[in-house]
Design a protein around this motif. Structure first.
Motif, PDB file in Angstrom:
ATOM      1  N   SER A 241      59.327  40.785  49.300  1.00 51.47           N
ATOM      2  CA  SER A 241      59.502  40.286  48.009  1.00 51.47           C
ATOM      3  C   SER A 241      60.935  40.831  47.806  1.00 51.47           C
ATOM      4  O   SER A 241      61.268  41.933  48.142  1.00 51.47           O
ATOM      5  N   ILE A 242      61.777  39.873  47.070  1.00 54.16           N
ATOM      6  CA  ILE A 242      62.766  40.155  46.695  1.00 54.16           C
ATOM      7  C   ILE A 242      62.972  41.070  45.216  1.00 54.16           C
ATOM      8  O   ILE A 242      63.612  42.191  45.398  1.00 54.16           O
ATOM      9  N   ASP A 243      62.171  40.915  44.535  1.00 57.40           N
ATOM     10  CA  ASP A 243      61.898  41.765  43.293  1.00 57.40           C
ATOM     11  C   ASP A 243      60.453  41.738  42.826  1.00 57.40           C
ATOM     12  O   ASP A 243      59.555  41.152  43.503  1.00 57.40           O
ATOM     13  N   GLU A 244      60.191  42.582  41.802  1.00 52.73           N
ATOM     14  CA  GLU A 244      58.953  42.681  41.225  1.00 52.73           C
ATOM     15  C   GLU A 244      58.384  41.361  40.692  1.00 52.73           C
ATOM     16  O   GLU A 244      57.327  41.103  40.727  1.00 52.73           O
ATOM     17  N   GLY A 245      59.249  40.610  40.121  1.00 53.55           N
ATOM     18  CA  GLY A 245      58.838  39.162  39.561  1.00 53.55           C
ATOM     19  C   GLY A 245      58.219  38.233  40.601  1.00 53.55           C
ATOM     20  O   GLY A 245      57.500  37.592  40.503  1.00 53.55           O
ATOM     21  N   GLU A 246      59.191  38.325  41.827  1.00 52.81           N
ATOM     22  CA  GLU A 246      58.764  37.579  42.972  1.00 52.81           C
ATOM     23  C   GLU A 246      57.466  37.699  43.236  1.00 52.81           C
ATOM     24  O   GLU A 246      56.604  37.255  43.682  1.00 52.81           O
ATOM     25  N   ALA A 247      57.080  39.295  43.439  1.00 52.67           N
ATOM     26  CA  ALA A 247      55.863  39.792  43.850  1.00 52.67           C
ATOM     27  C   ALA A 247      54.814  39.287  43.133  1.00 52.67           C
ATOM     28  O   ALA A 247      53.673  38.847  43.459  1.00 52.67           O
ATOM     29  N   GLY A 248      55.017  39.414  41.664  1.00 55.27           N
ATOM     30  CA  GLY A 248      54.093  38.860  40.645  1.00 55.27           C
ATOM     31  C   GLY A 248      53.692  37.527  40.928  1.00 55.27           C
ATOM     32  O   GLY A 248      52.676  37.112  40.848  1.00 55.27           O
ATOM     33  N   GLU A 249      54.961  36.454  41.248  1.00 54.03           N
ATOM     34  CA  GLU A 249      54.695  35.235  41.222  1.00 54.03           C
ATOM     35  C   GLU A 249      53.548  34.893  42.789  1.00 54.03           C
ATOM     36  O   GLU A 249      52.787  33.974  42.723  1.00 54.03           O
ATOM     37  N   ARG A 250      54.000  35.773  43.765  1.00 51.45           N
ATOM     38  CA  ARG A 250      53.010  35.463  44.842  1.00 51.45           C
ATOM     39  C   ARG A 250      51.711  35.865  44.602  1.00 51.45           C
ATOM     40  O   ARG A 250      50.858  35.305  45.039  1.00 51.45           O
ATOM     41  N   ARG A 251      51.438  37.035  43.920  1.00 49.37           N
ATOM     42  CA  ARG A 251      50.103  37.401  43.595  1.00 49.37           C
ATOM     43  C   ARG A 251      49.496  36.449  42.648  1.00 49.37           C
ATOM     44  O   ARG A 251      48.204  36.046  42.862  1.00 49.37           O
ATOM     45  N   ALA A 252      50.142  35.678  41.631  1.00 41.31           N
ATOM     46  CA  ALA A 252      49.586  34.852  40.943  1.00 41.31           C
ATOM     47  C   ALA A 252      49.107  33.580  41.720  1.00 41.31           C
ATOM     48  O   ALA A 252      48.144  32.852  41.460  1.00 41.31           O
ATOM     49  N   SER A 253      50.272  33.212  42.498  1.00 42.51           N
ATOM     50  CA  SER A 253      49.860  32.005  43.604  1.00 42.51           C
ATOM     51  C   SER A 253      48.682  32.195  44.351  1.00 42.51           C
ATOM     52  O   SER A 253      47.690  31.429  44.603  1.00 42.51           O
ATOM     53  N   GLU A 254      48.602  33.547  44.955  1.00 41.07           N
ATOM     54  CA  GLU A 254      47.403  33.878  45.848  1.00 41.07           C
ATOM     55  C   GLU A 254      46.121  33.377  44.929  1.00 41.07           C
ATOM     56  O   GLU A 254      45.128  33.046  45.499  1.00 41.07           O
ATOM     57  N   LEU A 255      46.228  34.044  43.520  1.00 33.45           N
ATOM     58  CA  LEU A 255      44.855  34.048  43.081  1.00 33.45           C
ATOM     59  C   LEU A 255      44.665  32.579  42.688  1.00 33.45           C
ATOM     60  O   LEU A 255      43.283  32.204  42.745  1.00 33.45           O
ATOM     61  N   ALA A 256      45.617  31.682  42.409  1.00 37.02           N
ATOM     62  CA  ALA A 256      45.337  30.421  42.110  1.00 37.02           C
ATOM     63  C   ALA A 256      44.807  29.556  43.420  1.00 37.02           C
ATOM     64  O   ALA A 256      43.783  28.913  43.223  1.00 37.02           O
ATOM     65  N   ASN A 257      45.307  29.823  44.337  1.00 33.37           N
ATOM     66  CA  ASN A 257      44.755  29.455  45.806  1.00 33.37           C
ATOM     67  C   ASN A 257      43.147  29.797  45.777  1.00 33.37           C
ATOM     68  O   ASN A 257      42.441  29.044  46.241  1.00 33.37           O
ATOM     69  N   ARG A 258      42.918  31.079  45.662  1.00 35.13           N
ATOM     70  CA  ARG A 258      41.750  31.496  45.646  1.00 35.13           C
ATOM     71  C   ARG A 258      40.627  30.792  44.589  1.00 35.13           C
ATOM     72  O   ARG A 258      39.392  30.485  44.941  1.00 35.13           O
ATOM     73  N   ILE A 259      41.195  30.622  43.462  1.00 29.14           N
ATOM     74  CA  ILE A 259      40.254  30.095  42.477  1.00 29.14           C
ATOM     75  C   ILE A 259      40.010  28.415  42.799  1.00 29.14           C
ATOM     76  O   ILE A 259      38.947  27.792  42.807  1.00 29.14           O
ATOM     77  N   ARG A 260      41.142  28.029  43.599  1.00 33.01           N
ATOM     78  CA  ARG A 260      41.003  26.496  43.785  1.00 33.01           C
ATOM     79  C   ARG A 260      39.888  26.425  45.107  1.00 33.01           C
ATOM     80  O   ARG A 260      38.979  25.417  45.400  1.00 33.01           O
ATOM     81  N   MET A 261      39.889  27.544  46.125  1.00 29.61           N
ATOM     82  CA  MET A 261      38.772  27.276  47.055  1.00 29.61           C
ATOM     83  C   MET A 261      37.626  27.463  46.586  1.00 29.61           C
ATOM     84  O   MET A 261      36.599  26.887  47.005  1.00 29.61           O
ATOM     85  N   VAL A 262      37.364  28.413  45.512  1.00 36.25           N
ATOM     86  CA  VAL A 262      35.962  28.671  44.652  1.00 36.25           C
ATOM     87  C   VAL A 262      35.497  27.223  44.064  1.00 36.25           C
ATOM     88  O   VAL A 262      34.437  26.694  44.354  1.00 36.25           O
ATOM     89  N   ALA A 263      36.578  26.483  43.512  1.00 41.27           N
ATOM     90  CA  ALA A 263      36.206  25.339  42.880  1.00 41.27           C
ATOM     91  C   ALA A 263      35.903  24.334  43.657  1.00 41.27           C
ATOM     92  O   ALA A 263      35.184  23.401  43.354  1.00 41.27           O
ATOM     93  N   ALA A 264      36.302  24.462  44.899  1.00 39.28           N
ATOM     94  CA  ALA A 264      36.056  23.259  45.972  1.00 39.28           C
ATOM     95  C   ALA A 264      34.419  23.377  46.240  1.00 39.28           C
ATOM     96  O   ALA A 264      33.697  22.428  46.636  1.00 39.28           O
ATOM     97  N   GLN A 265      34.054  24.753  46.300  1.00 38.13           N
ATOM     98  CA  GLN A 265      32.600  24.964  46.623  1.00 38.13           C
ATOM     99  C   GLN A 265      31.503  24.816  45.350  1.00 38.13           C
ATOM    100  O   GLN A 265      30.394  24.457  45.507  1.00 38.13           O
TER     101      GLN A 265
END
Length: 86
Positions: A15-39
């Protein structure tokens, strides 16, 4: 000699900074919700609604101020059904 291939920027998870780290965590959460939605779309909908309510409470009732378009409409609907912040 072993050929390792080209190294891409995306292969390095720093991570370059805390903002980027937060964006990566948010992106991972969104991906997990998409995986749940598919099932199980209904479970994913419930999770998103619970997340909206929790974020609104954590943000002292201001989540609507940070949303627009369909996301805001969904938040209005969900929060209209939830208990007001105490």
């Amino acid at each position: 000699m072993t050929k390792l291939g080209a190294l891409e920027d995306t292969d390095i998870d720093l991570s370059i900074d805390e903002g980027e780290a937060g964006e990566r965590r948010a992106s991972e959460l969104a991906n997990r919700i998409r995986m749940v939605a598919a099932q199980d779309p209904l479970l994913a909908q419930d999770l998103v609604e619970e997340l909206i309510v929790a974020l609104d409470r954590a943000m002292d009732g201001t989540i609507r101020d940070h949303l627009d378009g369909p996301a805001r409409g969904m938040a209005e609907r969900v929060l209209g059904e939830s208990d007001p912040i105490q």
